[in-house]
Design an enzyme around this catalytic site. Structure first.
Site, PDB file in Angstrom:
ATOM      1  N   SER A  78     -44.482  16.448 -19.805  1.00  0.00           N
ATOM      2  CA  SER A  78     -45.165  15.350 -19.120  1.00  0.00           C
ATOM      3  C   SER A  78     -44.550  14.006 -19.532  1.00  0.00           C
ATOM      4  O   SER A  78     -43.364  13.783 -19.341  1.00  0.00           O
ATOM      5  CB  SER A  78     -46.660  15.424 -19.421  1.00  0.00           C
ATOM      6  OG  SER A  78     -47.393  14.639 -18.522  1.00  0.00           O
ATOM      7  N   ASP A 200     -48.990  21.147  -9.054  1.00  0.00           N
ATOM      8  CA  ASP A 200     -49.118  20.227 -10.183  1.00  0.00           C
ATOM      9  C   ASP A 200     -49.664  18.900  -9.666  1.00  0.00           C
ATOM     10  O   ASP A 200     -48.971  18.163  -8.956  1.00  0.00           O
ATOM     11  CB  ASP A 200     -47.751  20.030 -10.849  1.00  0.00           C
ATOM     12  CG  ASP A 200     -47.822  19.224 -12.135  1.00  0.00           C
ATOM     13  OD1 ASP A 200     -48.811  18.494 -12.329  1.00  0.00           O
ATOM     14  OD2 ASP A 200     -46.883  19.321 -12.946  1.00  0.00           O
ATOM     15  N   HIS A 228     -50.199  21.855 -14.791  1.00  0.00           N
ATOM     16  CA  HIS A 228     -49.289  20.901 -15.429  1.00  0.00           C
ATOM     17  C   HIS A 228     -48.890  21.312 -16.841  1.00  0.00           C
ATOM     18  O   HIS A 228     -48.075  20.627 -17.462  1.00  0.00           O
ATOM     19  CB  HIS A 228     -49.965  19.519 -15.457  1.00  0.00           C
ATOM     20  CG  HIS A 228     -49.073  18.393 -15.864  1.00  0.00           C
ATOM     21  ND1 HIS A 228     -47.921  18.061 -15.181  1.00  0.00           N
ATOM     22  CD2 HIS A 228     -49.164  17.511 -16.905  1.00  0.00           C
ATOM     23  CE1 HIS A 228     -47.339  17.019 -15.769  1.00  0.00           C
ATOM     24  NE2 HIS A 228     -48.072  16.674 -16.821  1.00  0.00           N
TER      25      HIS A 228
END
Length: 262
Positions: A78, A200, A228
């Site tokens: 991320s 996602d 995610h």
């Protein structure tokens, strides 16, 4: 070869526990907590330094220097994907490869670029974070975890958010969700794997393709995993993809971008 694992926003190094055992025999696995998360030293926090992701990239480079890590395989989830790109731009010789899980250089929608969020929506989330941190955690965790994934994994994410220092988390959230690093992407010279999950809500597939088109040596892999956090919800697939990528010779980069068959 060192394998440096950098967790995402609201998480800590424990999120890697399901994939770490698969790499310890072949790599020197290095785990750490971003400032404010896990067992990090809160006295090291600087409001000025950590007001942008560049400060977190400096932290990564200091870890590498302190441990004398060379030829690093940086695995960033991320927001740490962007942190890794920034670190690799500053010290490209330090890194051999980047593995970016659910990366995005900009979360905001901006004309033809669709990062996934309108600015007003992100400001609303940040406002909720200021007024009711635990309610914010309960709202964001299901979005990040993915609707199709086990409830216990979503609950773990929510608990992780709640365990993060709220003052530092709010600053990190602003640095994460309101930043725009699209301009630096073409400067990443280190070979890069983009691991793109299906469905996602945080880093949509169009953003993964955007990065793959602009990173000089990128391989895009579309995963079967949803949500995610595939290292938490789909560890076996995550392990297989990373191991396969690291076994490939450099001459195979970049590869044609795939289409998702479903």
């Amino acid at each position: 070869m060192p394998l440096l694992l950098a967790h995402g926003f609201g998480c800590d190094q424990a999120m890697w526990r399901r994939i770490v055992p698969a790499f310890t025999d072949d790599y020197k696995v290095v785990l750490f907590d971003h400032i404010g998360a896990g067992r990090s030293d809160l006295s090291a926090y600087s409001a000025e330094r950590h007001a942008s992701l560049d400060g977190y990239a400096s932290d990564v480079l200091e870890i590498c220097a302190a441990l004398d890590l060379q030829d690093v395989v940086f695995v960033g989830h991320s927001v740490s994907a962007t942190v890794g790109m920034l670190a690799a731009i500053r010290e490209p010789a330090r890194f051999s490869r980047l593995v970016l899980i659910g990366p995005t250089p900009c979360y905001l929608n901006d004309g033809p670029y669709q990062g996934g969020f309108e600015r007003a929506d992100l400001l609303g989330l940040l406002d909720m974070m200021e007024k009711n941190y635990f309610s914010w955690a309960g709202t964001l965790a299901p979005m990040i975890g993915g609707a199709d994934n086990p409830a216990e994994d979503v609950a773990e994410l929510q608990e992780s958010f709640c365990a993060t220092d709220p003052v530092i988390a709010r600053q990190f959230a602003k640095a994460t969700f309101l930043s725009d690093y699209r301009g630096v992407v073409p400067s990443v010279a280190v070979p890069t794997l983009i691991m793109q999950c299906a469905s996602d809500a945080i880093a949509p597939e169009r953003v993964g393709r955007y990065l793959a088109e602009r990173l000089p040596t990128a391989t895009l892999h579309l995963m079967e995993a949803t949500g995610h956090c595939p290292h938490l919800t789909h560890p076996a697939e995550t392990i297989a993809v990373i191991r396969r990528y690291l076994a490939e010779p450099a001459a195979t980069w970049p590869v044609p971008m795939p289409s998702r068959a479903r």
